[in-house]
Motif scaffolding. Structure first.
Motif, mmCIF file in Angstrom:
data_model
loop_
_atom_site.group_PDB
_atom_site.id
_atom_site.type_symbol
_atom_site.label_atom_id
_atom_site.label_comp_id
_atom_site.label_asym_id
_atom_site.label_seq_id
_atom_site.Cartn_x
_atom_site.Cartn_y
_atom_site.Cartn_z
ATOM 1 N N THR A 96 -101.178 -42.622 28.770
ATOM 2 C CA THR A 96 -101.056 -41.524 29.734
ATOM 3 C C THR A 96 -102.388 -40.802 29.902
ATOM 4 O O THR A 96 -102.806 -40.502 31.025
ATOM 5 C CB THR A 96 -99.976 -40.527 29.282
ATOM 6 O OG1 THR A 96 -98.730 -41.203 29.162
ATOM 7 C CG2 THR A 96 -99.835 -39.394 30.294
ATOM 8 N N ALA A 97 -103.065 -40.531 28.778
ATOM 9 C CA ALA A 97 -104.367 -39.856 28.842
ATOM 10 C C ALA A 97 -105.379 -40.703 29.605
ATOM 11 O O ALA A 97 -106.159 -40.184 30.413
ATOM 12 C CB ALA A 97 -104.875 -39.569 27.427
ATOM 13 N N LEU A 99 -104.760 -43.044 31.920
ATOM 14 C CA LEU A 99 -104.406 -43.112 33.339
ATOM 15 C C LEU A 99 -104.704 -41.803 34.054
ATOM 16 O O LEU A 99 -105.224 -41.806 35.181
ATOM 17 C CB LEU A 99 -102.926 -43.472 33.491
ATOM 18 C CG LEU A 99 -102.546 -44.903 33.106
ATOM 19 C CD1 LEU A 99 -101.038 -45.077 33.109
ATOM 20 C CD2 LEU A 99 -103.185 -45.906 34.059
ATOM 21 N N GLU A 100 -104.366 -40.680 33.404
ATOM 22 C CA GLU A 100 -104.634 -39.384 34.026
ATOM 23 C C GLU A 100 -106.133 -39.142 34.167
ATOM 24 O O GLU A 100 -106.598 -38.582 35.153
ATOM 25 C CB GLU A 100 -103.990 -38.261 33.209
ATOM 26 C CG GLU A 100 -102.477 -38.232 33.278
ATOM 27 C CD GLU A 100 -101.959 -38.121 34.692
ATOM 28 O OE1 GLU A 100 -102.512 -37.310 35.467
ATOM 29 O OE2 GLU A 100 -101.016 -38.855 35.055
ATOM 30 N N SER A 101 -106.895 -39.574 33.157
ATOM 31 C CA SER A 101 -108.349 -39.437 33.228
ATOM 32 C C SER A 101 -108.921 -40.294 34.351
ATOM 33 O O SER A 101 -109.799 -39.857 35.101
ATOM 34 C CB SER A 101 -108.973 -39.844 31.886
ATOM 35 O OG SER A 101 -110.384 -39.803 31.958
ATOM 36 N N TYR A 102 -108.390 -41.503 34.463
ATOM 37 C CA TYR A 102 -108.857 -42.398 35.537
ATOM 38 C C TYR A 102 -108.539 -41.795 36.904
ATOM 39 O O TYR A 102 -109.401 -41.764 37.794
ATOM 40 C CB TYR A 102 -108.196 -43.773 35.408
ATOM 41 C CG TYR A 102 -108.664 -44.759 36.458
ATOM 42 C CD1 TYR A 102 -109.773 -45.572 36.225
ATOM 43 C CD2 TYR A 102 -108.011 -44.864 37.678
ATOM 44 C CE1 TYR A 102 -110.213 -46.463 37.196
ATOM 45 C CE2 TYR A 102 -108.453 -45.748 38.649
ATOM 46 C CZ TYR A 102 -109.541 -46.550 38.407
ATOM 47 O OH TYR A 102 -109.982 -47.419 39.370
ATOM 48 N N SER A 103 -107.302 -41.295 37.077
ATOM 49 C CA SER A 103 -106.894 -40.702 38.353
ATOM 50 C C SER A 103 -107.740 -39.475 38.675
ATOM 51 O O SER A 103 -108.174 -39.285 39.811
ATOM 52 C CB SER A 103 -105.417 -40.313 38.306
ATOM 53 O OG SER A 103 -104.610 -41.446 38.095
ATOM 54 N N TYR A 104 -107.991 -38.645 37.639
ATOM 55 C CA TYR A 104 -108.816 -37.445 37.837
ATOM 56 C C TYR A 104 -110.226 -37.828 38.278
ATOM 57 O O TYR A 104 -110.767 -37.263 39.236
ATOM 58 C CB TYR A 104 -108.860 -36.641 36.540
ATOM 59 C CG TYR A 104 -109.899 -35.541 36.545
ATOM 60 C CD1 TYR A 104 -109.643 -34.320 37.150
ATOM 61 C CD2 TYR A 104 -111.150 -35.737 35.948
ATOM 62 C CE1 TYR A 104 -110.596 -33.314 37.163
ATOM 63 C CE2 TYR A 104 -112.108 -34.752 35.967
ATOM 64 C CZ TYR A 104 -111.832 -33.541 36.570
ATOM 65 O OH TYR A 104 -112.786 -32.560 36.600
ATOM 66 N N ASN A 139 -102.778 -42.542 44.778
ATOM 67 C CA ASN A 139 -101.568 -42.822 44.003
ATOM 68 C C ASN A 139 -101.338 -44.320 43.856
ATOM 69 O O ASN A 139 -100.979 -44.803 42.777
ATOM 70 C CB ASN A 139 -100.354 -42.168 44.666
ATOM 71 C CG ASN A 139 -100.346 -40.665 44.482
ATOM 72 O OD1 ASN A 139 -100.950 -40.144 43.548
ATOM 73 N ND2 ASN A 139 -99.674 -39.956 45.359
ATOM 74 N N SER A 142 -103.692 -45.619 41.306
ATOM 75 C CA SER A 142 -103.271 -45.199 39.959
ATOM 76 C C SER A 142 -102.124 -46.064 39.452
ATOM 77 O O SER A 142 -102.103 -46.471 38.286
ATOM 78 C CB SER A 142 -102.846 -43.731 39.977
ATOM 79 O OG SER A 142 -103.941 -42.899 40.313
#
Length: 583
Positions: A96-97, A99-104, A139, A142
């Motif tokens: 999760t960290a 993926l969220e970092s990649y999306s950010y 999205n 992601s």
């Protein structure tokens, strides 16, 4: 897909490797716990045939009583399951960290590109397409990255389970691998269809966002003309296209899933018959082998499904990269550039400009000067090149030929950031945020004090109505400043400009839609500005032009008249003289 993998690897190698290692450990602990079922079943005395697996696990426990052996095996099995559960939790958090970092980072990179984009290219692109990049396409990418990570996790898990299956029975494992490979090859053509679906989804998303924004902007007109049903039908058609596309993709994925499920049941039956009748496998080992293949076979369908999902996200990734490459400036502006001095004059020296891809020049050999503290009207017919001159002064465009000099210093990518420290711009359509008066000012000048804001509002002739608002500076102005009149909105924008202590203010048709009283207030505010501020007024109305001391007349991209406003108004064959009789 290769480019996406490369991007994931380059962005956070350590994080990606950590996730893969954790997947290996989780899969291994899961595999060991599965294999432990063999000796556990053997202790129940239901095994027949070979007991090599049982001996392997129970040898260290041979000297213990039977009850102790059972308790030790169950305890060890429970410990492995708990350990695996803890690792799975850690893995979930890491994924999760990541993926969220990649999306950010992806959205941040896109934002930085758009905010610093080549103005000419940004102005040529549709705003709704840019919004779609930040929403639907980010999205999609992601989701694709998540599927790539899960694909690797599935492959690692499959590898561990394959090793267990090979240890239990090499011939049966080879048979399953061949069958699984045949199924993947049989459905290979569907990969191409999945990528086509990704392209289709991008087009539908763009259409949906475009239509939605158009309808939100035209709510008043739609109700005025009583065409709500017609507009609802337009939106329903786009929504239905989106629904049909999703159903199409679901059906595309459902067919292989059904075939895989049927094939799995058939193969488990074959494995059972072959293992019992031909290989004479012991009961415990047979039960675990069937259990392994019940878990292993869905991996083939899972890999197929993951690849399909990844391929649908590839077009979104490609479009995103293409947009970022297209919008990126060839030459980056330097950061923290020193403030560009402006003490004498701005000079356009033989400036020509043509938009990219166009052979026809918008401006041709334009030369003029703007003295510090002067108010100059820029007039001419629509399409004469007035807004292009404004964009050149603001640094949004660069001359195709010639140069713009500020006190003799050329305005270019190196000096532009220092020049923008002292610019103010008031467009024809005032930008009012759906926020308070205070935020509308502080969003662009974060360090402004309340006293400075009030002073700016007074200078712009806006404090009179702002002070009478219910909550003063903290009154919310509504979407696009719906609670204010056109003149009041422009005076808020003028106050925002004055907060920045500008040296040059450009007003692009800023009073064209105002009533007489509002326009008079804005003209009065301009006249009372600090004499050190240079103002360029782009206008068609003579009343606004009269605010200026000097005038420049543009026709077909060239300067035809340049001089004192009074002299140009009295020129019998001049453009401004003709404007007198029109009004």
């Amino acid at each position: 897909m290769k480019q996406m993998l490369r991007d994931i690897w380059n962005r956070d190698r350590k994080g990606f490797l950590t996730i893969l290692i954790l997947n290996v450990i989780v899969s291994m602990t899961g595999g060991i716990s599965i294999v432990m079922l063999i000796p556990m079943l053997g202790l129940l005395d239901i095994s027949q045939g070979s007991v090599s697996a049982l001996a392997f696990f129970t040898a260290p426990l041979q000297n213990l009583p039977y009850g102790a052996q059972v308790c030790m095996m169950v305890g060890l099995y429970f410990a492995l399951v708990v350990f695996r559960a803890m690792l799975s939790r850690m893995l979930s958090l890491k994924e999760t960290a990541f993926l969220e970092s990649y999306s950010y980072n992806l959205r941040d990179a896109l934002y930085q590109t758009v905010s610093k984009a080549d103005w000419e290219k940004l102005a040529a692109s549709r705003q709704t397409d840019t919004i779609t990049l930040f929403t639907a396409q980010c999205n999609q990418v992601s989701y694709g990255v998540a599927d790539i990570i899960h694909l690797f996790a599935s492959l690692v898990s499959a590898l561990v389970q394959l090793c267990i299956a090979i240890w239990l029975s090499l011939p049966v494992t080879i048979f399953v691998i061949i069958c699984g490979g045949v199924f993947i090859l049989a459905f290979k053509k569907m990969f191409r269809i999945s990528k086509e679906y990704g392209d289709e989804l991008i087009k539908i998303n763009r259409s949906m966002y475009s239509e939605l924004i158009n309808q939100l902007r035209s709510v008043k007109e739609v109700r005025t003309y009583n065409v709500q049903k017609e507009h609802a039908a337009l939106f329903e058609n786009i929504s239905d296209s989106f629904r049909q596309a999703k159903m199409k993709f679901t059906r595309l994925r459902a067919v292989p899933q059904v075939i895989y499920s049927c094939a799995a049941a058939f193969m488990i039956g074959i494995i059972f018959v072959v293992s019992v009748l031909i290989f004479k496998m012991d009961t415990a080992r047979l039960m675990v082998l069937v259990y392994v293949f019940m878990r292993l076979w869905p991996v083939f369908s899972g890999v197929y499904g993951r690849i399909q999902s990844i391929l649908t996200s590839v077009p979104a990734y490609e479009k995103l990269k293409e947009a970022m490459d297209n919008l990126s400036k060839e030459e980056a502006e330097p950061e923290n550039a020193p403030r560009l001095s402006f003490e004498k004059q701005i000079e356009f020296r033989d400036v020509s400009f043509a938009y990219q891809g166009s052979e026809e020049a918008v401006l041709r050999h334009v030369s003029f000067t703007l003295d510090k503290g002067s108010i100059t009207a820029l007039v001419g017919r629509s399409g004469a090149g007035k807004t292009t001159i404004a964009d050149l002064l603001l640094g949004f465009l660069q001359p195709t030929e010639g140069e713009i000099l500020i006190d003799g210093v050329a305005l270019n990518y190196e000096t532009l950031p220092g020049w923008r420290h002292g610019l103010g711009y008031i467009p024809q359509e005032p930008l009012i945020l759906n926020a308070s008066v205070r935020e509308n000012l502080q969003r662009f000048h974060p360090h402004a004090t309340e006293e400075e804001m009030i002073e700016a509002l007074k200078k712009s002739q806006a404090w009179g109505f702002v002070s009478n608002l219910k909550e003063g500076l903290d009154t919310t102005l509504g979407d696009q400043g719906v609670r204010l009149s056109g003149g009041e909105r422009q005076r808020i924008v003028l106050a925002r400009v004055l907060l920045g202590n500008p040296r040059l203010i450009i007003m692009d048709e800023a009073t064209s839609a105002m009533d007489y009283e509002s326009e008079t207030a804005v003209r009065q505010a301009i006249r009372e500005l600090d004499k050190q501020i240079t103002v360029v007024v782009i206008a068609h109305r003579l009343a606004t032009v009269r605010t200026a001391q000097n005038a420049l007349v543009l026709e077909n991209g060239t300067i035809t008249e340049d001089g004192n406003l009074t002299e140009l108004l009295n020129r019998p064959d001049g453009y401004l003289n003709r404007l007198l009789f029109v009004e």
